[in-house]
Design a protein around this motif. Structure first.
Motif, mmCIF file in Angstrom:
data_model
loop_
_atom_site.group_PDB
_atom_site.id
_atom_site.type_symbol
_atom_site.label_atom_id
_atom_site.label_comp_id
_atom_site.label_asym_id
_atom_site.label_seq_id
_atom_site.Cartn_x
_atom_site.Cartn_y
_atom_site.Cartn_z
ATOM 1 N N VAL A 220 14.978 21.792 -2.740
ATOM 2 C CA VAL A 220 14.929 22.156 -1.323
ATOM 3 C C VAL A 220 14.968 23.663 -1.086
ATOM 4 C CG1 VAL A 220 15.977 19.959 -0.663
ATOM 5 C CG2 VAL A 220 17.443 21.977 -0.964
ATOM 6 N N VAL A 221 15.028 24.448 -2.163
ATOM 7 C CA VAL A 221 15.034 25.908 -2.047
ATOM 8 C C VAL A 221 13.630 26.447 -2.329
ATOM 9 C CG1 VAL A 221 15.851 27.999 -3.200
ATOM 10 C CG2 VAL A 221 17.479 26.247 -2.507
ATOM 11 N N ARG A 222 13.231 27.457 -1.607
ATOM 12 C CA ARG A 222 11.911 28.074 -1.800
ATOM 13 C C ARG A 222 11.838 28.794 -3.145
ATOM 14 N NH1 ARG A 222 13.044 33.343 -1.743
ATOM 15 N NH2 ARG A 222 14.623 34.149 -0.292
ATOM 16 N N PRO A 223 10.640 29.040 -3.668
ATOM 17 C CA PRO A 223 10.499 29.872 -4.869
ATOM 18 C C PRO A 223 11.170 31.231 -4.644
ATOM 19 C CG PRO A 223 8.446 28.765 -4.405
ATOM 20 C CD PRO A 223 9.343 28.487 -3.225
ATOM 21 N N GLY A 224 11.958 31.648 -5.598
ATOM 22 C CA GLY A 224 12.708 32.892 -5.472
ATOM 23 C C GLY A 224 14.051 32.740 -4.805
ATOM 24 N N GLY A 225 14.345 31.531 -4.279
ATOM 25 C CA GLY A 225 15.595 31.294 -3.581
ATOM 26 C C GLY A 225 16.777 31.109 -4.520
ATOM 27 N N SER A 226 17.957 31.067 -3.940
ATOM 28 C CA SER A 226 19.210 31.032 -4.691
ATOM 29 C C SER A 226 19.793 29.624 -4.756
ATOM 30 C CB SER A 226 20.228 31.968 -4.023
ATOM 31 O OG SER A 226 21.524 31.814 -4.573
ATOM 32 N N VAL A 227 20.312 29.249 -5.920
ATOM 33 C CA VAL A 227 21.041 27.997 -6.120
ATOM 34 C C VAL A 227 22.364 28.357 -6.787
ATOM 35 C CG1 VAL A 227 21.067 25.736 -7.229
ATOM 36 C CG2 VAL A 227 18.913 26.666 -6.338
ATOM 37 N N SER A 228 23.482 27.968 -6.181
ATOM 38 C CA SER A 228 24.773 28.421 -6.703
ATOM 39 C C SER A 228 25.864 27.387 -6.464
ATOM 40 C CB SER A 228 25.162 29.754 -6.052
ATOM 41 O OG SER A 228 25.303 29.593 -4.652
ATOM 42 N N ALA A 229 26.975 27.569 -7.159
ATOM 43 C CA ALA A 229 28.117 26.663 -7.015
ATOM 44 C C ALA A 229 29.366 27.310 -7.590
ATOM 45 C CB ALA A 229 27.857 25.337 -7.728
ATOM 46 N N TYR A 230 30.507 26.834 -7.135
ATOM 47 C CA TYR A 230 31.762 27.148 -7.821
ATOM 48 C C TYR A 230 32.638 25.901 -7.783
ATOM 49 C CZ TYR A 230 34.111 28.020 -3.281
ATOM 50 O OH TYR A 230 34.638 27.907 -2.015
ATOM 51 N N ALA A 231 33.456 25.742 -8.806
ATOM 52 C CA ALA A 231 34.306 24.554 -8.934
ATOM 53 C C ALA A 231 35.563 24.926 -9.700
ATOM 54 C CB ALA A 231 33.556 23.445 -9.674
#
Length: 266
Positions: A131-142
């Motif tokens: 669901v993120v565009r090319p060049g977009g960010s995907v992140s998480a913390y746990a």
């Protein structure tokens, strides 16, 4: 109760979650968002938004043009709608492994304290990337659950010593920093970075810490099933582990693992 009958960990009370975990979420989330250094004006999806504690921080720190929050709990969504009523946020029930959004709809996707609750973390990460565009960010913390980083780890450890170990999230291994890195790589994300985030929270006294800790859905049923004498012994052992300052305040630390990556350009 057999292992198969073990209840799921559920957060359905937004107000209780605020005391138990919301404050911790914002502490770690503040450092996390500084690390992301995202520009203003982005469109975000907050996967597993819960009661909106991190979502609110995201709006304040990142000045997004749009945030879509997804969570499986109707009660948490209701609480979040109240706290975020004046914010550019839309909230709905949804599944992290099947996001109700079109491809490339967002500039960034984030999971805050959620990935270890996703039954199949790889599907969740793949959905964020989709669901993120090319060049977009995907992140998480746990929280580093297996490394003792959970905010109330001391109580969990003492319960285990009593033969009453607390229930772990279904995908607890996904909280390891190496596992996060592998999940992001397997999803085809690039420029992957990881880091640990250490935060501290101060409680007015031991009784305040104890009261808040007991609202946790992993802990409450264990303590409720104990004999009163054992509960008092548990409290005594825990009190001995938590050093108080001259005014009786207790400062307790927690550690989260974080990961970020970028969707490859088309």
């Amino acid at each position: 109760m057999t292992a198969m009958e073990e209840p799921q960990i559920r957060f359905d009370d937004g107000a209780a979650y605020e005391e138990f975990m919301g404050a911790w979420s914002r502490l770690a989330g503040d450092t996390f968002l500084q690390w992301l250094a995202a520009p203003a004006g982005w469109r975000w999806v907050d996967v597993g938004c819960g009661n909106g504690a991190f979502t609110e921080l995201l709006v304040e720190r990142c000045r997004p043009v749009e945030v879509q929050g997804i969570d499986p709990s109707r009660e948490q969504i209701a609480f979040a709608r109240t706290r975020l009523a004046t914010r550019p946020v839309q909230l709905r029930q949804g599944d992290a492994m099947a996001l109700p959004h079109t491809d490339a709809a967002f500039d960034a996707a984030v999971m805050a304290l959620v990935i270890f609750f996703v039954p199949e973390p790889a599907k969740g990460v793949a959905e964020m990337a989709r669901v993120v565009r090319p060049g977009g960010s995907v992140s998480a913390y746990a929280w580093d659950m297996l490394g003792g980083g959970f905010p109330f780890a001391a109580l969990s450890q003492e319960l285990a010593a009593f033969g009453a170990p607390v229930l772990l999230p279904p995908s607890v291994d996904a909280s390891r920093i190496e596992a996060m890195q592998a999940l992001w790589k397997d999803a085809g994300l690039v420029d992957i970075e990881t880091r640990a985030i250490t935060v501290h929270r101060t409680f007015a006294d031991f009784d305040t810490f104890w009261k808040i800790a007991l609202t946790g859905p992993r802990v409450a049923p264990r303590v409720a099933a104990m004999a009163p004498a054992d509960v008092e012994l548990l409290k005594s052992r825990l009190r001995a582990r938590l050093a108080a300052d001259a005014t009786g305040r207790i400062t307790y630390g927690a550690r989260a693992n974080a990961v970020k990556g970028r969707k490859a350009d088309a």
